[in-house]
Design a protein around this motif. Structure first.
Motif, PDB file in Angstrom:
ATOM      1  N   THR A 206       0.877  -1.210   0.098  1.00 26.46           N
ATOM      2  CA  THR A 206       0.136  -0.013  -0.049  1.00 26.46           C
ATOM      3  C   THR A 206       0.844   1.261   0.039  1.00 26.46           C
ATOM      4  O   THR A 206       1.850   1.471   0.889  1.00 26.46           O
ATOM      5  N   PHE A 207       0.659   2.096  -0.961  1.00 22.70           N
ATOM      6  CA  PHE A 207       1.332   3.416  -1.148  1.00 22.70           C
ATOM      7  C   PHE A 207       0.632   4.534  -0.654  1.00 22.70           C
ATOM      8  O   PHE A 207      -0.640   4.780  -1.431  1.00 22.70           O
ATOM      9  N   LEU A 208       1.090   5.466   0.037  1.00 24.17           N
ATOM     10  CA  LEU A 208       0.223   6.561   0.236  1.00 24.17           C
ATOM     11  C   LEU A 208       1.145   7.942  -0.007  1.00 24.17           C
ATOM     12  O   LEU A 208       2.395   7.968   0.576  1.00 24.17           O
ATOM     13  N   ILE A 209       0.964   8.597  -0.966  1.00 17.52           N
ATOM     14  CA  ILE A 209       1.730   9.548  -1.430  1.00 17.52           C
ATOM     15  C   ILE A 209       1.144  11.043  -1.275  1.00 17.52           C
ATOM     16  O   ILE A 209       0.110  11.418  -1.484  1.00 17.52           O
ATOM     17  N   VAL A 210       1.898  12.018  -0.841  1.00 18.79           N
ATOM     18  CA  VAL A 210       1.514  13.362  -0.823  1.00 18.79           C
ATOM     19  C   VAL A 210       2.200  14.206  -1.935  1.00 18.79           C
ATOM     20  O   VAL A 210       3.186  14.002  -1.860  1.00 18.79           O
ATOM     21  N   THR A 211       1.538  15.045  -2.446  1.00 20.09           N
ATOM     22  CA  THR A 211       1.974  15.560  -3.538  1.00 20.09           C
ATOM     23  C   THR A 211       1.013  16.819  -3.502  1.00 20.09           C
ATOM     24  O   THR A 211      -0.246  17.083  -3.592  1.00 20.09           O
TER      25      THR A 211
END
Length: 384
Positions: A206-211
């Protein structure tokens, strides 16, 4: 109105399964810093093996949300669950998550393989297992030939891969990525986005990215949460966010768009008409999903420039959604040309045209009189 889901990179949509159980759950989470509310009573579900993006401008609360999941901040109210377990009171180093920072934070005196192995050694893993895991990570990020180099001997893209390999080497349940590609140049960033997608699928994590980069979020994500002032403005797949924005804010934040203000003048099911002084006429379109349009209500029509047709030829008599104006500006971007058309009352409407052939002279140029047209379903009327 049928929901446009658009292309997806895999058959994966647990959020549409009524029996689906969230892997990460933010439940009525609020975070205050003194009088400032960074996150405001937010509830969000993220599913296992999902590539999820928190997208928004600086100060919208996206990084604070990630830091609370990592354990660097504690919620003022609400709770955060991971795989059904409440994370309250669990320190960062005991949480099954790992965080990759924008700065990469590599140890300059260590080789690539030593950087990747560092966390494994801290956990007391056997040396032969460490060697196997490091070799696996080097293969995944295609850095086998650079194992003995130090960070200063690598390019920016290679350092980013080392940081990524180190982050996933411990096989956390969730990888948190805080603006991970911000230090890369545009072309390398675009290439790395696809590598990141492929790596996430191969690892099954599971990847959670902030951008704050809309294009990055649209490229890598299964779903996106668009944030604004500590709340979620909309959650959806990239195509849903782009094609079916729920509010003016989302429509304006994602990509380029024409927003034409007016008042609802007719309602027939999901079919609406908007009378606009800005264009001096009536627009026929569809209502945004969940809208509550009534006659006389202030609203705006949202349409992407690539959905607006531009021509020097007048459309047939009786055609809907026709504007007449003069080409005011042209932006040549290589793959497309952007036309800014000025209407009689001064309103500017943008249209884009794909440059399909190599041409010396433009069929439409500055100061040409042109007609802008679009079908009824090309844009939507927003009441929020």
């Amino acid at each position: 109105m049928n929901k446009a889901v658009g292309p997806i990179k895999r058959k994966f949509a647990p959020w549409d399964d009524p029996a689906g159980v969230p892997f990460i759950r933010f439940e009525n989470v609020t975070k205050r810093f003194g009088d400032f509310v960074a996150v405001d009573n937010l509830t969000l579900d993220i599913y296992e093996r999902e590539f999820f993006s928190l997208l928004g401008p600086s100060g919208c609360g996206k990084t604070t949300l990630m830091r609370m999941l990592a354990g660097f901040e504690n919620p003022t109210e609400g709770r955060i669950l991971l795989d059904g377990k409440d994370l309250a009171g669990i320190p960062p180093y005991k949480r099954p998550v790992n965080m990759m920072f924008q700065s990469y934070a590599l140890f300059p005196h260590m080789t690539v393989e030593a950087n990747i192995a560092f966390g494994l050694k801290q956990d007391g893993m056997e040396s032969d297992q460490i060697n196997t895991r490091v070799a696996e990570m080097l293969r995944l990020v295609k850095l086998e030939k650079f194992a003995k180099r130090k960070p200063h001997q690598l390019s920016g893209g290679q350092r980013q891969r080392v940081a990524l390999a180190r982050s996933v080497a411990k096989r956390p349940k969730v990888l948190l990525l805080d603006e991970p590609l911000g230090a890369l140049d545009k072309k390398l960033r675009e290439e790395t986005q696809f590598e990141l997608m492929d790596l996430q699928i191969e690892l099954g994590m599971t990847f959670l990215i902030v951008t704050h980069d809309q294009e990055e979020a649209m490229t890598v994500s299964d779903r996106i949460a668009v944030m604004n002032h500590g709340v979620i403005a909309q959650i959806g797949t990239p195509a849903e966010i782009y094609e079916l924005p729920a509010t003016r804010y989302v429509a304006d934040f994602i990509g380029d768009i024409n927003l034409i203000e007016g008042k609802v003048s007719a309602v027939s099911g999901t079919q609406l008409s908007l009378t606009s002084e800005g264009i001096g006429g009536v627009i026929d379109a569809e209502a945004a999903e969940g809208g509550d349009a009534t006659v006389g209500l202030d609203a705006c029509f949202a349409i992407r420039p690539e959905k607006v047709r531009i021509s020097r030829e007048a459309p047939p008599a009786g055609s809907h959604n026709v504007l007449e104006g003069e080409v005011w500006d042209i932006g040549y971007l290589g793959d497309i040309s952007v036309y800014r058309v000025k209407l009689a009352n001064g309103t500017i409407v943008k249209a884009t045209v794909a440059n399909m052939t190599r041409i010396v002279e433009r069929p439409i140029t500055w100061e040409d009189k042109v007609y802008l047209t679009w079908p009824r379903d090309a844009g939507i009327i927003l009441t929020k």
